[in-house]
Design a protein around this motif. Structure first.
Motif, PDB file in Angstrom:
ATOM      1  N   ALA A  14      -6.026 -12.593  -3.956  1.00 16.28           N
ATOM      2  CA  ALA A  14      -5.964 -11.820  -2.713  1.00 16.28           C
ATOM      3  C   ALA A  14      -4.511 -11.666  -2.303  1.00 16.28           C
ATOM      4  CB  ALA A  14      -6.751 -12.514  -1.609  1.00 16.28           C
ATOM      5  N   ARG A  15      -4.198 -10.518  -1.737  1.00 19.78           N
ATOM      6  CA  ARG A  15      -2.859 -10.249  -1.207  1.00 19.78           C
ATOM      7  C   ARG A  15      -3.007  -9.689   0.195  1.00 19.78           C
ATOM      8  NH1 ARG A  15       1.300  -8.635  -4.796  1.00 19.78           N
ATOM      9  NH2 ARG A  15       2.500  -8.423  -2.865  1.00 19.78           N
ATOM     10  N   THR A  16      -2.236 -10.223   1.129  1.00 21.13           N
ATOM     11  CA  THR A  16      -2.239  -9.732   2.504  1.00 21.13           C
ATOM     12  C   THR A  16      -1.670  -8.317   2.529  1.00 21.13           C
ATOM     13  OG1 THR A  16      -1.939 -11.982   3.334  1.00 21.13           O
ATOM     14  CG2 THR A  16      -1.387 -10.190   4.830  1.00 21.13           C
ATOM     15  N   ILE A  17      -2.261  -7.464   3.366  1.00 25.37           N
ATOM     16  CA  ILE A  17      -1.772  -6.096   3.543  1.00 25.37           C
ATOM     17  C   ILE A  17      -1.580  -5.829   5.032  1.00 25.37           C
ATOM     18  CG2 ILE A  17      -2.760  -5.156   1.415  1.00 25.37           C
ATOM     19  CD1 ILE A  17      -5.130  -4.138   3.038  1.00 25.37           C
ATOM     20  N   THR A  18      -0.715  -4.888   5.341  1.00 18.95           N
ATOM     21  CA  THR A  18      -0.505  -4.516   6.739  1.00 18.95           C
ATOM     22  C   THR A  18      -1.659  -3.647   7.225  1.00 18.95           C
ATOM     23  OG1 THR A  18       0.742  -2.535   6.147  1.00 18.95           O
ATOM     24  CG2 THR A  18       2.011  -4.578   6.487  1.00 18.95           C
ATOM     25  N   GLU A  19      -1.754  -3.493   8.525  1.00 15.97           N
ATOM     26  CA  GLU A  19      -2.797  -2.653   9.114  1.00 15.97           C
ATOM     27  C   GLU A  19      -2.681  -1.210   8.631  1.00 15.97           C
ATOM     28  OE1 GLU A  19      -6.173  -1.683  11.163  1.00 15.97           O
ATOM     29  OE2 GLU A  19      -5.387  -3.688  10.793  1.00 15.97           O
ATOM     30  N   ASP A  20      -1.449  -0.699   8.527  1.00 10.43           N
ATOM     31  CA  ASP A  20      -1.245   0.675   8.046  1.00 10.43           C
ATOM     32  C   ASP A  20      -1.771   0.850   6.623  1.00 10.43           C
ATOM     33  OD1 ASP A  20      -0.097   1.518  10.400  1.00 10.43           O
ATOM     34  OD2 ASP A  20       1.967   1.300   9.677  1.00 10.43           O
ATOM     35  N   VAL A  21      -1.474  -0.100   5.751  1.00  9.05           N
ATOM     36  CA  VAL A  21      -1.959  -0.022   4.368  1.00  9.05           C
ATOM     37  C   VAL A  21      -3.477  -0.115   4.353  1.00  9.05           C
ATOM     38  CG1 VAL A  21      -1.956  -1.184   2.119  1.00  9.05           C
ATOM     39  CG2 VAL A  21       0.198  -0.861   3.364  1.00  9.05           C
ATOM     40  N   PHE A  22      -4.045  -0.973   5.202  1.00 13.61           N
ATOM     41  CA  PHE A  22      -5.499  -1.085   5.282  1.00 13.61           C
ATOM     42  C   PHE A  22      -6.118   0.252   5.678  1.00 13.61           C
ATOM     43  CE2 PHE A  22      -9.478  -1.973   7.513  1.00 13.61           C
ATOM     44  CZ  PHE A  22     -10.141  -2.744   6.575  1.00 13.61           C
ATOM     45  N   GLN A  23      -5.552   0.912   6.680  1.00 16.46           N
ATOM     46  CA  GLN A  23      -6.093   2.177   7.171  1.00 16.46           C
ATOM     47  C   GLN A  23      -5.890   3.327   6.188  1.00 16.46           C
ATOM     48  OE1 GLN A  23      -8.009   2.408   9.842  1.00 16.46           O
ATOM     49  NE2 GLN A  23      -7.678   0.249  10.299  1.00 16.46           N
ATOM     50  N   MET A  24      -4.752   3.365   5.522  1.00 22.49           N
ATOM     51  CA  MET A  24      -4.400   4.504   4.678  1.00 22.49           C
ATOM     52  C   MET A  24      -4.740   4.297   3.196  1.00 22.49           C
ATOM     53  SD  MET A  24      -2.452   6.586   6.888  1.00 22.49           S
ATOM     54  CE  MET A  24      -1.339   7.429   5.838  1.00 22.49           C
TER      55      MET A  24
END
Length: 83
Positions: free
Chosen positions: A59-69
């Motif tokens: 697993a790798r943490t992602i930012t909210e923007d990356v999650f949305q886009m």
């Protein structure tokens, strides 16, 4: 999973991560799928690699923007551009 050096904070890095998973260059065995999710404890977002038993391999943490886009990249895979 909270190592800030490993946070994916743009779509280019997400694409690169997905290509590494697809090519096998991360050394993971038995990869069956990739998904995006939210950590129930702290609400952080992450991209996860699963085996055929739905066991978490990486697993790798992602930012909210990356999650949305990045949903389409994760859902449909990376399409390589022809040069």
């Amino acid at each position: 999973m909270n190592n800030e050096k490993n946070i994916i904070d743009n779509l280019s890095d997400l694409e690169s991560f997905l290509l590494k998973v697809e090519s096998g260059s991360l050394g993971l065995k038995g990869v069956a799928g990739v998904g995006m999710a939210t950590n129930n404890n702290d609400g952080s977002r992450f991209v996860a690699v699963f085996d055929d038993q739905q066991k978490l391999l990486l697993a790798r943490t992602i930012t909210e923007d990356v999650f949305q886009m990045g949903h389409d990249l994760v859902r449909n895979g990376v399409t390589r551009k022809h040069l």
